[in-house]
Design a protein around this motif. Structure first.
Motif, short mmCIF file in Angstrom:
data_model
loop_
_atom_site.label_atom_id
_atom_site.label_comp_id
_atom_site.label_asym_id
_atom_site.label_seq_id
_atom_site.Cartn_x
_atom_site.Cartn_y
_atom_site.Cartn_z
N VAL A 83 44.10 43.40 33.86
CA VAL A 83 43.65 43.71 35.22
C VAL A 83 43.91 42.55 36.17
CG1 VAL A 83 41.89 45.29 34.36
CG2 VAL A 83 41.26 42.92 34.86
N SER A 84 44.07 42.92 37.44
CA SER A 84 44.20 41.91 38.50
C SER A 84 42.93 41.84 39.34
CB SER A 84 45.38 42.25 39.41
OG SER A 84 45.20 43.51 40.03
N CYS A 85 42.00 42.76 39.08
CA CYS A 85 40.75 42.77 39.84
C CYS A 85 39.65 43.39 38.99
CB CYS A 85 40.92 43.58 41.13
SG CYS A 85 39.40 43.72 42.13
N VAL A 86 38.49 42.77 39.01
CA VAL A 86 37.28 43.33 38.40
C VAL A 86 36.36 43.74 39.53
CG1 VAL A 86 35.26 42.88 36.95
CG2 VAL A 86 37.49 41.96 36.30
N GLU A 87 36.13 45.06 39.68
CA GLU A 87 35.32 45.56 40.80
C GLU A 87 33.84 45.65 40.46
OE1 GLU A 87 36.55 49.05 42.80
OE2 GLU A 87 38.70 48.57 42.77
N SER A 88 33.47 45.29 39.26
CA SER A 88 32.12 45.58 38.78
C SER A 88 31.30 44.34 38.45
CB SER A 88 32.22 46.48 37.54
OG SER A 88 33.16 45.94 36.61
N VAL A 89 31.43 43.32 39.28
CA VAL A 89 30.62 42.11 39.07
C VAL A 89 29.21 42.35 39.59
CG1 VAL A 89 30.31 39.70 39.75
CG2 VAL A 89 32.59 40.55 39.13
N THR A 90 28.25 42.27 38.70
CA THR A 90 26.85 42.57 39.05
C THR A 90 25.91 41.40 38.76
OG1 THR A 90 26.46 43.56 36.88
CG2 THR A 90 27.15 45.04 38.67
N SER A 91 26.46 40.30 38.28
CA SER A 91 25.59 39.15 37.98
C SER A 91 26.39 37.87 38.11
CB SER A 91 25.02 39.26 36.56
OG SER A 91 26.03 39.02 35.60
N LEU A 92 25.69 36.79 38.37
CA LEU A 92 26.34 35.49 38.46
C LEU A 92 26.82 35.04 37.09
CD1 LEU A 92 27.19 33.18 40.27
CD2 LEU A 92 24.89 32.19 39.99
N ASP A 93 26.11 35.44 36.04
CA ASP A 93 26.53 35.07 34.68
C ASP A 93 27.91 35.65 34.38
OD1 ASP A 93 25.96 34.06 31.90
OD2 ASP A 93 26.22 36.19 31.47
N LEU A 94 28.13 36.93 34.70
CA LEU A 94 29.45 37.52 34.47
C LEU A 94 30.50 36.84 35.33
CD1 LEU A 94 31.40 39.60 33.35
CD2 LEU A 94 30.59 41.21 35.10
N ALA A 95 30.18 36.57 36.58
CA ALA A 95 31.14 35.90 37.47
C ALA A 95 31.52 34.53 36.92
CB ALA A 95 30.55 35.77 38.86
N ARG A 96 30.55 33.82 36.37
CA ARG A 96 30.85 32.50 35.80
C ARG A 96 31.74 32.61 34.58
NH1 ARG A 96 24.67 30.30 36.57
NH2 ARG A 96 24.99 29.19 38.56
N ARG A 97 31.53 33.63 33.77
CA ARG A 97 32.39 33.83 32.60
C ARG A 97 33.82 34.12 33.04
NH1 ARG A 97 29.80 34.47 27.65
NH2 ARG A 97 27.53 34.47 27.79
N LEU A 98 33.97 34.94 34.05
CA LEU A 98 35.30 35.21 34.58
C LEU A 98 35.92 33.95 35.16
CD1 LEU A 98 34.57 38.64 36.33
CD2 LEU A 98 35.97 38.29 34.28
N SER A 99 35.12 33.19 35.86
CA SER A 99 35.59 31.93 36.45
C SER A 99 36.07 30.96 35.38
CB SER A 99 34.47 31.29 37.27
OG SER A 99 34.82 29.99 37.71
N ASP A 100 35.29 30.84 34.31
CA ASP A 100 35.67 29.93 33.22
C ASP A 100 37.00 30.33 32.60
OD1 ASP A 100 33.34 28.50 33.58
OD2 ASP A 100 32.26 29.45 31.93
N ARG A 101 37.21 31.64 32.44
CA ARG A 101 38.44 32.12 31.81
C ARG A 101 39.65 32.00 32.74
NH1 ARG A 101 34.55 32.56 28.92
NH2 ARG A 101 34.30 33.96 27.11
N CYS A 102 39.40 31.99 34.04
CA CYS A 102 40.51 32.04 35.01
C CYS A 102 40.73 30.73 35.75
CB CYS A 102 40.24 33.14 36.04
SG CYS A 102 40.16 34.80 35.32
N ALA A 103 39.93 29.73 35.47
CA ALA A 103 40.00 28.48 36.25
C ALA A 103 41.37 27.83 36.20
CB ALA A 103 38.93 27.51 35.75
#
Length: 256
Positions: A117-137
């Motif tokens: 995917v190029s976009c995740v439309e279903s971010v509902t928590s800061l914890d999930l956003a941080r996990r995505l950030s860590d993987r994509c940094a």
């Protein structure tokens, strides 16, 4: 026992092409009614339970339509389930569709989802956003994310409450590796058009609040992913930039 046979591929392709054209006409008419250019709104094909072969037919029909009218924007693909995303991804890879995850994402499935995917439309928590950030940094291009908001307050719907959405969005926008691209919601399930529209209006107001906040990382948060097959006109009237259509193109999903 029925002797009915499944439609031939050529017949199915024609049906899908006609349905896609109908959806595009609906979007264009809704944009005209709202005083907006048709190019303001993109169509995302919600492909939950749709097999890869039919998705390929739909994408081919869309490619033909775009070739005939370059003013059209190619459709996107949206998957609800990571399991389906991973299963279909290899069969669609040669077509290079722009694919969004539009369903819930568990932390243990982040790596699997990010491959496709190029976009995740279903971010509902800061914890999930941080996990995505860590993987994509370390990626050269940031991952687009939308904050999913439950504008209706229905307990059956995913999403952060409207009252907490701005704070979450500002926190997500500040993370490296991800780009806050806007907001997503699933509208109120109701025949009351005014009530459905009120929910969409509240998401548009939230988007505008975040856009004008001046906070770091919020300058690109313009997307409003809202509206589906049954209510896309209402969503477009309230500012949708992305409408998610499934049954209007692929027909009703089979009963469980």
């Amino acid at each position: 026992m029925s002797d009915a046979q499944p439609p031939a591929a050529d017949d199915d392709a024609a049906v899908l092409a006609a349905r896609l054209a109908s959806v595009r006409s609906r979007v264009a008419a809704a944009c005209s009614d709202a005083g907006r250019p048709a190019a303001d709104v993109r169509v995302l094909l919600a492909t939950k339970t749709v097999d890869a072969a039919r998705i390929r037919l739909a994408l081919a029909a869309d490619a033909a339509a775009v070739a005939a009218d370059p003013a059209l924007t190619p459709v996107l693909v949206g998957e609800n389930r990571v399991q389906e995303l991973v299963a279909k991804g290899p069969d669609l890879a040669d077509l290079r569709p722009t694919t969004h995850l539009i369903g819930p994402l568990q932390s243990n499935k982040v790596n699997a989802a990010l491959r496709w995917v190029s976009c995740v439309e279903s971010v509902t928590s800061l914890d999930l956003a941080r996990r995505l950030s860590d993987r994509c940094a370390d990626r050269p291009v940031a991952l687009d994310v939308l904050v999913q908001v439950n504008v209706s307050g229905e307990v059956t719907k995913h999403g952060v409450p409207l009252t907490a959405a701005a704070d979450l969005a500002l926190a997500v926008a500040a993370l490296p590796g991800v780009r806050l691209a806007g907001f997503m919601t699933v509208g109120l399930r109701s025949p009351d058009v005014a009530a459905v529209g009120a929910g969409y209006a509240s998401l548009a107001a939230l988007r505008d609040e975040v856009l004008t906040s001046g906070a770091p990382g919020t300058q690109g948060a313009r997307e409003l992913s809202m509206g589906m097959s049954g209510d896309l006109e209402v969503a477009v009237a309230h500012g949708a930039t992305l409408v998610r259509v499934g049954s209007a193109v692929f027909g009703d999903r089979p009963a469980r």
